[in-house]
Scaffold this active site. Structure first.
Site, short mmCIF file in Angstrom:
data_model
loop_
_atom_site.label_atom_id
_atom_site.label_comp_id
_atom_site.label_asym_id
_atom_site.label_seq_id
_atom_site.Cartn_x
_atom_site.Cartn_y
_atom_site.Cartn_z
N ASP A 24 14.39 8.72 28.29
CA ASP A 24 14.20 8.39 29.70
C ASP A 24 13.21 7.23 29.76
O ASP A 24 12.69 6.77 28.74
CB ASP A 24 13.74 9.62 30.50
CG ASP A 24 14.00 9.44 32.00
OD1 ASP A 24 14.28 8.31 32.44
OD2 ASP A 24 13.90 10.43 32.74
C1 BGC Z 1 14.66 8.80 35.65
C2 BGC Z 1 16.07 8.91 35.12
C3 BGC Z 1 16.81 7.62 35.31
C4 BGC Z 1 16.04 6.49 34.66
C5 BGC Z 1 16.71 5.15 34.76
C6 BGC Z 1 13.97 7.55 35.16
O1 BGC Z 1 12.76 7.35 35.86
O2 BGC Z 1 13.93 9.94 35.26
O3 BGC Z 1 16.73 9.98 35.76
O4 BGC Z 1 18.11 7.71 34.78
O5 BGC Z 1 14.76 6.41 35.29
O6 BGC Z 1 16.71 4.66 36.05
#
Ligand code: BGC
Length: 767
Positions: free
Chosen positions: A313
């Site tokens: 993530d």
């Molecule tokens: C979130 C994810 C997301 C990623 C990309 C993160 O802050 O936890 O769910 O896919 O950002 O945008």
């Protein structure tokens, strides 16, 4: 794909997912395609170490360009050369700040692809969050958020919404999304409660498989140009932070992790063919998931025999040293994460991952074989997506983007997802000609209907979704503009934080109410997303409660509309209102859906996929341990315990009524290898057609670990005309009744179980 009926989904799912007595899988989760594997090996064989570590990096699109004075996002050739090309970066993500038109998306992704092919020789893997439709694309079809989809208890909605999302994402040139979200929403304080399919493992698994199949199609080795690769997320145990705050530590028993939290991911991989997965940003029982070889490699890659790819993530390798403090510095963090099983690093702005990982390989701290394995998995996804042969898809080839047929489906989905929780004296449906006051901060907002992940990260549908109807506008259209007035009473500060409200104007709403027959009070939350959505008090805002209390004093009947991403506490105002509808976050067609439902042009059929709490100190889930609710014991002391909820999991009313009768099972006495077929008669005893979700719950009456109160084992949604009776059959394997014991092993213990469908109960016994 029509074979994805509710019953088929449930049946397929049950063969391996929750019911398995084991979390290992001997056959490959996705059977390898010899031709693809040969191409992967050939490409891998040509890559230097620099090129390999570059493939493992993912950069945020903002790092490669900027918005111009012409109002368009432009890639910057200097940044492209010095970052993407120089480091041979394998992946790019996200929208640059806010939604783009399909054509603008084509220009951005097309340019990244062109340069990747020409200068790197390998297509980029472009990833976008498409949480409820192509949600960063102007003009795309927005569906209800996933919590609504769960409330519909209709996996066909998850499937078809996934299909349309994939089509519209391809129109923009995107081949990959970070969806579906399969965390269990087991703590209503958590700000990401609404992003997944509710609190239950089985519902998340069924919907997760349906969404994965809808987006990816049926052949994970050959994802065609109408489909995209999914990234199921956020594995594992993300939804239960102890503090209730996003990205803070979770403490979950090893048994629950295996039995419940793993289940949807396992199902989406084994039954859905999910090609990639994103790890949980936080820690579980003290170990950050990004550093857990046990969770990433042993449970997933080895355990499930899965050849897919794991992406971090956002900045979560950095978080291993900066936030979690399990690594001294970035290099140690990379070492931990890559050795644990991370394949791709969502950095997202910096390229030193490449330099540091190369050093780690040369120093022998990360084996070359681990890097090869990671790059193989990345290349495999790119080949499976056909990107080497056709790196781009373009809007002109997707003429159905945002079409009326997709809109109609989104509207039906919204209707099936709004939950009727109270309807005293049949206040609803409202009769034509009723004079309605629409009030509350959620009455005239597209932003609140959609929630976060809508045009922008935090949600900005008021700017981009003007052509759709708010609740107020939809009610005006339905009941006639002359019959519907609007006085908000409370409003959100649009420039402030999501929870901030303007000075109340409650008296104006009360005055307006005197001229109406019925008050439709729309309360809840403004949009938010992730950590900014943290809160300190689960109660509905004091101003909003005051509004409802003041309106109640007028004596006019109130329909309370809850428009919120998580269940805000309403125990003190619920007794003051005659009807309650939780619309959750129903998307761009949520206002129209509500108008149809309130007018009786459509019937309610949704049920809560979570437990709606009554008190802050009584947070619970439907599968609580039996000893959380006990009568007192004999003697001087009161040792009773209680679970008090506002509305239970699975609760939801309709304009008609249903009667359950004649519950039978094929084998009341069964053996471990048996299948059990339950059958029940369902009769529509009211005067309207309606849909009912028939749910099979089981309870293990005595077990070596304190048993769960009940568990949902199967469900099916059926439609009945007035007076019609249907026999509904639900099939499970005896193994579905097993649980993970104190040793972490799946086991099925002899003894009695209670099975319940609707009001019908019977006892079954494993000999
Ligand atoms: C979130 C994810 C997301 C990623 C990309 C993160 O802050 O936890 O769910 O896919 O950002 O945008």
């Amino acid at each position: 794909m029509n074979k994805w009926t509710v019953a088929a989904l449930a049946a397929v799912f049950l063969t391996t997912a929750c019911g398995s007595q084991d979390n290992t899988n001997s056959k490959p989760a996705i059977p390898a395609d010899a031709e693809i594997e040969a191409r992967v090996e050939k490409t891998l064989g040509t890559l230097t170490l620099d090129q390999k570590v570059g493939q493992m990096l993912e950069l945020q699109i903002d790092a490669l360009g900027a918005w111009g004075d012409d109002g368009r996002f432009h890639l910057d050739s200097v940044k492209m050369d010095s970052l993407l090309v120089k480091y041979q970066v394998g992946s790019v993500l996200n929208c640059p700040g806010h939604a783009l038109s399909p054509e603008d998306w084509n220009a951005v992704i097309g340019e990244v692809q062109r340069i990747s092919m020409e200068k790197i020789g390998i297509p980029t893997l472009y990833g976008i969050d498409q949480n409820h439709g192509a949600s960063y694309s102007i003009g795309a079809t927005f569906f209800p958020q996933n919590l609504n989809v769960a409330a519909s208890f209709n996996p066909e909605i998850a499937y078809r919404a996934g299909e349309i999302t994939a089509y519209e994402t391809r129109a923009c040139g995107g081949p990959w999304t970070y969806c579906p979200t399969l965390d269990l929403a087991r703590d209503p304080r958590w700000p990401r409660f609404w992003e997944n399919y509710g609190e239950d493992a089985y519902v998340n698994a069924v919907m997760g498989v349906a969404a994965t199949r809808g987006m990816q199609g049926d052949d994970p080795n050959h994802v065609d140009r109408n489909h995209i690769a999914v990234s199921i997320k956020h594995y594992l145990g993300y939804g239960m932070p102890f503090s209730g705050k996003d990205r803070t530590p979770a403490y979950i028993s090893p048994a629950d992790l295996k039995e419940k939290h793993l289940a949807p991911f396992k199902a989406a991989i084994l039954e859905g063919g999910a090609l990639t997965l994103m790890a949980n940003s936080g820690s579980v029982n003290g170990t950050p998931v990004h550093a857990s070889r046990e969770f990433l490699t042993e449970w997933l890659k080895d355990g499930l025999n899965w050849d897919g790819m794991i992406v971090t993530d956002w900045a979560d390798i950095n978080n291993l040293w900066q936030r979690e403090k399990v690594a001294r510095d970035k290099k140690e963090a990379i070492c931990m994460a890559v050795n644990a099983g991370i394949d791709m690093c969502m950095e997202p702005y910096n390229v030193d991952f490449c330099t540091l990982l190369k050093e780690l390989v040369l120093e022998g701290r990360v084996p070359q074989s681990r890097v090869d394995d990671a790059v193989r998995r990345i290349l495999r996804v790119k080949y499976r997506l056909g990107l080497f042969d056709q790196p781009m898809t373009e809007a002109k080839d997707y003429p159905r983007y945002g079409c009326a047929e997709f809109a109609e489906f989104a509207l039906r989905g919204a209707e099936e997802s709004e939950v009727l929780l109270k309807n005293v004296n049949a206040l609803l449906p409202l009769k034509p000609g009723t004079k309605i006051l629409v009030t509350g901060p959620n009455a005239n907002s597209m932003r609140t209907l959609n929630g976060g992940w809508s045009y922008t990260w935090q949600g900005d549908a008021d700017r981009y979704a003007q052509e759709f109807n708010t609740i107020y506008e939809a009610l005006q259209q339905k009941f006639g503009a002359g019959n519907v007035s609007f006085e908000p009473g409370i409003s959100y500060k649009m420039s402030g934080a999501w929870w901030e409200e303007n000075e109340p104007r409650i008296q104006q709403a009360v005055d307006a109410a005197r001229r109406a027959d019925v008050i439709v009070a729309c309360v809840g939350e403004n949009s938010y997303c992730e950590t900014p959505g943290n809160l300190d008090d689960l109660n509905l805002s004091g101003n909003q409660k005051d509004l409802v209390k003041a309106l109640a004093k007028t004596g006019k009947p109130i329909v309370l509309i809850l428009n919120e991403g998580r269940p805000r506490l309403v125990n003190d105002i619920e007794p003051l209102v005659q009807a309650v509808v939780d619309v959750i976050l129903p998307g761009n067609y949520g206002g129209d859906a509500l108008a149809n439902l309130l007018a009786g042009d459509a019937n309610f059929s949704a049920k809560l996929p979570f437990t709606y709490p009554r008190y802050i100190n009584s947070l619970s889930t439907y599968d609580y341990k039996v000893s959380e609710r006990t009568a007192t014991m004999e003697g001087a002391y009161d040792y009773s315990a209680d679970v008090k909820v506002q509305w239970p999991f699975g609760f939801g009313l309709s304009y008609t009524t249903f009667k359950y009768s004649n519950l039978t099972v094929t084998k009341p006495q069964f053996a471990a290898g048996d299948s059990l077929v339950f059958s029940v008669d369902l009769t529509n005893t009211g005067e309207r057609s309606g849909k009912e979700t028939v749910m099979l719950f089981t309870s293990d009456l005595v077990a070596t670990l304190v048993p769960d109160n009940r568990r949902l084992r199967a469900f099916e949604k059926v439609e009945l005309a007035p007076a019609e009776t249907k026999t509904v059959t639900l099939k499970i394997a005896a193994a579905d009744l097993s649980f993970v014991n104190a040793k972490g092993e799946w086991c099925l213990e002899p003894g009695d179980f209670r099975a319940q469908i609707g009001t019908e109960v019977l006892k079954i016994t494993l000999n």
